[in-house]
Design an enzyme around this catalytic site. Structure first.
Site, PDB file in Angstrom:
ATOM      1  N   GLY A 235      30.900  41.052  19.298  1.00 45.47           N
ATOM      2  CA  GLY A 235      32.011  40.155  19.555  1.00 45.47           C
ATOM      3  C   GLY A 235      32.979  40.776  20.532  1.00 45.47           C
ATOM      4  N   HIS A 236      34.206  40.252  20.543  1.00 47.61           N
ATOM      5  CA  HIS A 236      35.226  40.730  21.474  1.00 47.61           C
ATOM      6  C   HIS A 236      36.332  41.504  20.777  1.00 47.61           C
ATOM      7  CE1 HIS A 236      34.135  37.346  24.589  1.00 47.61           C
ATOM      8  NE2 HIS A 236      33.116  38.141  24.280  1.00 47.61           N
ATOM      9  N   GLY A 237      36.120  41.873  19.512  1.00 38.16           N
ATOM     10  CA  GLY A 237      37.107  42.681  18.811  1.00 38.16           C
ATOM     11  C   GLY A 237      38.145  41.842  18.080  1.00 38.16           C
TER      12      GLY A 237
END
Length: 418
Positions: A235-237
């Site tokens: 994911g993107h965090g």
């Protein structure tokens, strides 16, 4: 004798509590047994689900809507309050959305609106069947949407392959999301695990999030929030923002993220705002006790956030960031630049703290950092050393360079004329 005498009234109190609890058994509204739902994966659950909800919501005693084990097709359902007593949904089965994105005429799939004292549990699965939408890059569906809800608990539920955000919390108060499992492919677009905005007192606890966008994204108006014991990746965090794109955004304040593990993501602990555009404020944001495993940008403040080049790159962000800390963050970075603070030139970041940071680059080069328009407060062990990298060029720096170059040309021409 006194200690033994105290046992009797204590046991009496416990007995009274047990009797009281037994009298307040919730009424059960089984969608199959009572409302004719079929767990065949073909018959639409919408009407039985809504009918069960309406009867349960009208009950003057606590009630439970039961969705037994099995696979159900659900086109959409809008579950509205207020209800007359606390209400629960016991989801044991798998609820599937239509696979074709064109089946959706509005952005909601399962929506709770203006419900108070609500609980969802049971170990069930909400399957958004998003694979066709990912291929077409068409996002027309959200998993859950909680709007204007108060005092809610969602616990032990799985959200799988949502076509857009898995869970969207908007204008809610005192919401706890606990022991959730959220999963979608890492290439799935805009499938934020949990997104929220204009909400207060949201707690996200002990959940596992694997998705194609932010594991958790925090929009404007979010206050007094706790995120802890999250495993995130891919994911993107975990992101604050993006912010500053729209007018009249409300401040984000009082967010604590702790005891999380972030693995194989593009970002780790991130705050992002748009350049140019509109103002706003972010304060009292605290990331603490976080492990990064092969994260591309473990610690990031990005006030030049500009996806798809759709922004005013030559302007500074108008969002004010202050009182932000990153403490006891350790692990590995997939890229050399482990810490990156790109703050606004017109409104520099204030009171940014780094303490006990130990992030190593997975490659041969040592980990580095860079800072712009911020002087972080530091303490403890620091690897990499903050602000040790090159200073990036910002819109204001670029403009100054061009101005200086123009002035030099004018002076040179003037000298030759003389």
């Amino acid at each position: 004798m006194a200690p033994h005498l105290n046992i009797v009234p204590s046991m009496f109190v416990l007995l009274l509590l047990f009797i009281s609890a037994s009298k307040v058994q919730s009424d059960a509204f089984d969608v199959v047994a009572k409302f004719g739902a079929k767990a065949d994966g073909k018959t639409d659950l919408s009407k039985p689900f809504l009918d069960a909800w309406k009867e349960a919501c009208a009950s003057v005693t606590p009630s439970t809507v039961v969705i037994p084990k099995g696979t159900y097709l659900l086109s959409k359902v809008n579950l509205e309050g207020p209800c007359k007593a606390p209400i629960e949904i016991n989801v044991q089965g798998t609820i599937q959305a239509p696979a074709d994105p064109s089946a959706f005429k509005d952005p909601n799939w399962v929506r709770f609106y203006s419900v108070e004292n609500f609980k969802m549990f049971g170990g069930g699965i909400f399957d958004g069947q998003g694979s066709i939408a990912y291929e077409k890059n068409t996002c027309e569906n959200r998993e859950f949407r909680l709007t204007l809800c108060t005092n809610a608990l969602i616990q032990d539920i799985t959200s799988k392959d949502s076509k857009l955000f898995h869970i969207n919390v908007f204008a809610c108060k005192n919401i706890t999301l606990e022991r959730l499992k959220i999963e979608a492919p890492d290439e799935s677009p805009n499938t934020d695990g949990i997104h929220m905005g204009k909400s207060e007192g949201v707690n996200i606890i002990a959940s596992d999030i694997k998705t194609g966008d932010d594991c958790i994204s925090i929009g404007d108006g979010t206050k007094n929030m706790v995120i802890k014991e999250i495993t995130c990746g891919p994911g993107h965090g975990i992101s604050i923002g993006s912010l500053g794109k729209f007018q009249n955004e409300e401040p984000v304040e009082g967010i604590k993220i702790s005891n999380c593990t972030i693995t194989n993501t593009s970002n780790g602990a991130r705050i992002k705002t748009w350049p140019g555009e509109h103002g706003g404020a972010v304060s009292e944001i605290h990331f603490e006790d976080i492990t990064m495993n092969n994260v591309s940008s473990p610690i990031l403040i990005d006030q030049q956030y500009c996806p798809w080049n759709k922004c005013k790159k030559n302007e500074e962000s108008k969002v004010k960031l202050s009182n932000i800390s990153f403490k006891n963050i350790r692990g590995t970075s997939a890229l050399p630049e482990a810490i990156k603070f790109i703050c606004s030139g017109s409104s520099p970041c204030q009171n940014v703290e780094l303490a006990d940071i130990d992030i190593k680059h997975n490659g041969a080069e040592p980990a580095t950092s860079q800072c712009l328009n911020v002087k972080p407060i530091t303490s403890g062990k620091l690897n990499p050393i903050p602000c040790s990298g090159p200073v990036p060029k910002t819109p204001s720096a670029i403009r100054l360079k061009h101005t200086n170059k123009f002035n030099a040309i004018v002076i040179n021409i003037f000298i030759h004329i003389i």
